[in-house]
Write a protein that holds these residues in place. Structure first.
Motif, PDB file in Angstrom:
ATOM      1  N   VAL A   1      30.940  -0.283 -35.177  1.00  0.00           N
ATOM      2  CA  VAL A   1      32.016  -1.269 -35.188  1.00  0.00           C
ATOM      3  C   VAL A   1      31.446  -2.637 -35.557  1.00  0.00           C
ATOM      4  O   VAL A   1      30.329  -2.979 -35.168  1.00  0.00           O
ATOM      5  CB  VAL A   1      32.753  -1.362 -33.832  1.00  0.00           C
ATOM      6  CG1 VAL A   1      33.375  -0.043 -33.454  1.00  0.00           C
ATOM      7  CG2 VAL A   1      31.826  -1.845 -32.737  1.00  0.00           C
ATOM      8  N   VAL A   2      32.224  -3.381 -36.334  1.00  0.00           N
ATOM      9  CA  VAL A   2      31.869  -4.758 -36.668  1.00  0.00           C
ATOM     10  C   VAL A   2      32.776  -5.662 -35.841  1.00  0.00           C
ATOM     11  O   VAL A   2      33.983  -5.718 -36.083  1.00  0.00           O
ATOM     12  CB  VAL A   2      32.058  -5.050 -38.176  1.00  0.00           C
ATOM     13  CG1 VAL A   2      31.737  -6.506 -38.481  1.00  0.00           C
ATOM     14  CG2 VAL A   2      31.189  -4.120 -39.005  1.00  0.00           C
TER      15      VAL A   2
ATOM     16  N   ALA B   1      27.637  -6.046 -23.796  1.00  0.00           N
ATOM     17  CA  ALA B   1      28.800  -5.917 -22.909  1.00  0.00           C
ATOM     18  C   ALA B   1      30.003  -5.374 -23.677  1.00  0.00           C
ATOM     19  O   ALA B   1      30.768  -4.551 -23.143  1.00  0.00           O
ATOM     20  CB  ALA B   1      29.134  -7.268 -22.284  1.00  0.00           C
ATOM     21  N   PHE B   2      30.163  -5.813 -24.922  1.00  0.00           N
ATOM     22  CA  PHE B   2      31.284  -5.356 -25.736  1.00  0.00           C
ATOM     23  C   PHE B   2      31.167  -3.869 -26.022  1.00  0.00           C
ATOM     24  O   PHE B   2      32.142  -3.115 -25.921  1.00  0.00           O
ATOM     25  CB  PHE B   2      31.319  -6.152 -27.039  1.00  0.00           C
ATOM     26  CG  PHE B   2      32.540  -5.897 -27.885  1.00  0.00           C
ATOM     27  CD1 PHE B   2      33.813  -6.129 -27.394  1.00  0.00           C
ATOM     28  CD2 PHE B   2      32.407  -5.409 -29.175  1.00  0.00           C
ATOM     29  CE1 PHE B   2      34.929  -5.894 -28.179  1.00  0.00           C
ATOM     30  CE2 PHE B   2      33.515  -5.166 -29.968  1.00  0.00           C
ATOM     31  CZ  PHE B   2      34.787  -5.410 -29.467  1.00  0.00           C
ATOM     32  N   SER B   3      29.955  -3.422 -26.358  1.00  0.00           N
ATOM     33  CA  SER B   3      29.717  -2.006 -26.610  1.00  0.00           C
ATOM     34  C   SER B   3      30.009  -1.172 -25.367  1.00  0.00           C
ATOM     35  O   SER B   3      30.647  -0.109 -25.452  1.00  0.00           O
ATOM     36  CB  SER B   3      28.273  -1.800 -27.053  1.00  0.00           C
ATOM     37  OG  SER B   3      27.978  -0.427 -27.199  1.00  0.00           O
ATOM     38  N   ALA B   4      29.569  -1.650 -24.215  1.00  0.00           N
ATOM     39  CA  ALA B   4      29.787  -0.928 -22.947  1.00  0.00           C
ATOM     40  C   ALA B   4      31.273  -0.778 -22.643  1.00  0.00           C
ATOM     41  O   ALA B   4      31.726   0.293 -22.194  1.00  0.00           O
ATOM     42  CB  ALA B   4      29.075  -1.660 -21.814  1.00  0.00           C
ATOM     43  N   SER B   5      32.051  -1.832 -22.920  1.00  0.00           N
ATOM     44  CA  SER B   5      33.494  -1.766 -22.643  1.00  0.00           C
ATOM     45  C   SER B   5      34.192  -0.778 -23.580  1.00  0.00           C
ATOM     46  O   SER B   5      35.111  -0.053 -23.157  1.00  0.00           O
ATOM     47  CB  SER B   5      34.120  -3.155 -22.773  1.00  0.00           C
ATOM     48  OG  SER B   5      34.078  -3.598 -24.119  1.00  0.00           O
ATOM     49  N   LEU B   6      33.745  -0.728 -24.825  1.00  0.00           N
ATOM     50  CA  LEU B   6      34.332   0.212 -25.777  1.00  0.00           C
ATOM     51  C   LEU B   6      33.977   1.647 -25.424  1.00  0.00           C
ATOM     52  O   LEU B   6      34.812   2.560 -25.533  1.00  0.00           O
ATOM     53  CB  LEU B   6      33.842  -0.107 -27.199  1.00  0.00           C
ATOM     54  CG  LEU B   6      34.309  -1.430 -27.813  1.00  0.00           C
ATOM     55  CD1 LEU B   6      33.678  -1.626 -29.181  1.00  0.00           C
ATOM     56  CD2 LEU B   6      35.829  -1.483 -27.916  1.00  0.00           C
ATOM     57  N   ILE B   7      32.744   1.871 -24.992  1.00  0.00           N
ATOM     58  CA  ILE B   7      32.311   3.223 -24.591  1.00  0.00           C
ATOM     59  C   ILE B   7      33.153   3.706 -23.414  1.00  0.00           C
ATOM     60  O   ILE B   7      33.593   4.866 -23.375  1.00  0.00           O
ATOM     61  CB  ILE B   7      30.816   3.217 -24.223  1.00  0.00           C
ATOM     62  CG1 ILE B   7      29.964   3.034 -25.493  1.00  0.00           C
ATOM     63  CG2 ILE B   7      30.420   4.516 -23.500  1.00  0.00           C
ATOM     64  CD1 ILE B   7      28.494   2.823 -25.217  1.00  0.00           C
ATOM     65  N   GLN B   8      33.384   2.816 -22.463  1.00  0.00           N
ATOM     66  CA  GLN B   8      34.186   3.169 -21.290  1.00  0.00           C
ATOM     67  C   GLN B   8      35.599   3.571 -21.715  1.00  0.00           C
ATOM     68  O   GLN B   8      36.188   4.527 -21.177  1.00  0.00           O
ATOM     69  CB  GLN B   8      34.252   1.961 -20.328  1.00  0.00           C
ATOM     70  CG  GLN B   8      34.727   2.305 -18.923  1.00  0.00           C
ATOM     71  CD  GLN B   8      33.767   3.235 -18.202  1.00  0.00           C
ATOM     72  OE1 GLN B   8      32.559   3.185 -18.429  1.00  0.00           O
ATOM     73  NE2 GLN B   8      34.299   4.092 -17.351  1.00  0.00           N
TER      74      GLN B   8
END
Length: 367
Positions: A328-329, A339-346
């Motif tokens: 993702v861009v 933190a953004f990656s972690a929220s998307l994974i969740q």
């Protein structure tokens, strides 16, 4: 005549113009017994130095690639522009110092008709030369020529200030040499710093123009079998050498031979049309009624709805490892990638509860 030959020809014209102007000033200075005019002639010979630097830089940049420099010597041109820009700044600083001295300890200048004629001729020659060299530099995309042309124009401005000062002195008997010289010197210093910014930016790795990126995308998308172009990265190794990479989307039903032929055709066109040595990577679009396609559709659609995401691509499903990966861009407003990656994974875990989910934060280096 190729680009380098045109740059050298323009620089030779600059040298010839400065030498002829110096000869004219020296001849008049000797006849008029004026040390000032003779010294100004010597200054014109030094002005030819920027053209000499441009020629040397252009010649060095043409050296073929070798083991030590596999991408060639094209960036030498940027060094040439940097040196000339520094010379312009130095000239501005020197002029400012002399102007301040005149303000602190004013002296009454003496002007003769011969002096004014020499000044007028010098202004005309420098203006024509500066405009010609700078215009050629812009057409040939040569920072060194642009800097050299600007140098000649600044010389004309400095000389013009002398003429204006002489007119004021003769009409109203007021000497404004120092003040006028100081103001113009500050303008030249500012312009020199701005001139320096362009080649330094190229050396650091400036962003490719959006128009150029769009042109590349349109050309690649025109190939049959390409369904998306992503991750365009281009490195500048001189005006005639670009190294880069990009990824394309193809259907997962395309076999290796067709992919090979497709990527080879793309790289050949990019080299012929733009001079880009390009590497093409592949992203596979899942097709058919299977789990891979279902996961791809649900994950891509979900991420595409995010306001904080500019682009989604590179979906991959590792069936044996039961793992899903996607690039993702994020929008420029996102500062904490982790933190953004972690929220998307969740969020995606709800769509793929039995798979390990990986979200790779990608960045836009060209658009």
């Amino acid at each position: 005549m190729n680009r380098s030959q045109k740059i050298i020809r323009t620089s030779v014209i600059g040298i010839a113009a400065n030498v002829l102007l110096a000869a004219f000033k020296a001849f008049v200075g000797i006849l008029a017994n004026s040390v000032a005019i003779v010294m100004d002639a010597v200054n014109n010979l030094s002005d030819a130095l920027s053209s000499v630097i441009t020629i040397i830089g252009t010649k060095l940049s043409e050296r073929p690639a070798d083991r030590a420099h596999p991408f060639g010597y094209g960036r030498v041109e940027y060094f040439s522009a940097i040196i000339i820009s520094v010379l312009v700044i130095f000239a501005g600083v020197t002029s400012l110092i002399e102007s301040v001295k005149k303000i602190i300890e004013p002296t009454e200048p003496e002007y003769t008709s011969m002096t004014l004629i020499v000044i007028a001729v010098a202004i005309m020659v420098k203006l024509v030369l500066g405009q010609f060299v700078k215009r050629q530099g812009q057409q040939l995309k040569s920072d060194a020529l642009i800097a050299s042309g600007s140098d000649a124009l600044f010389d004309a401005i400095i000389t013009l200030s002398t003429l204006v000062s002489a007119g004021i002195m003769l009409l109203w008997n007021v000497s404004v040499d120092g003040v006028l010289g100081a103001l113009i010197s500050l303008v030249i210093i500012k312009a020199g710093i701005e001139m320096l910014a362009s080649p330094v930016s190229e050396m650091l790795g400036s962003r490719i123009s959006p128009e150029f990126v769009r042109s590349i995308k349109q050309d690649v998308l025109a190939f049959d079998g390409v369904h998306g172009v992503f991750d365009i990265i281009l490195h500048n190794y001189g005006p005639n050498m670009l190294i880069g990479s990009l990824h394309i989307n193809v259907y997962d039903t395309m076999d290796a031979h067709k992919i090979h032929a497709l990527t080879r055709s793309i790289t050949e066109q990019m080299l012929d049309k733009y001079g880009i040595v390009l590497t093409v990577g592949i992203y596979a679009i899942a097709t058919g009624d299977n789990k891979r396609t279902q996961l791809q559709n649900s994950i891509m659609q979900t991420l595409s709805k995010h306001q904080d995401i500019v682009q989604v691509h590179g979906f991959c499903y590792y069936e044996k490892e039961r793992r899903v990966s996607v690039d993702v861009v994020p929008d420029i407003s996102v500062h904490d990638d982790k933190a953004f990656s972690a929220s998307l994974i969740q969020e995606l875990k709800a769509l793929a509860p039995d798979e390990e989910v990986t979200v790779i934060i990608d960045h836009n280096y060209s658009e």
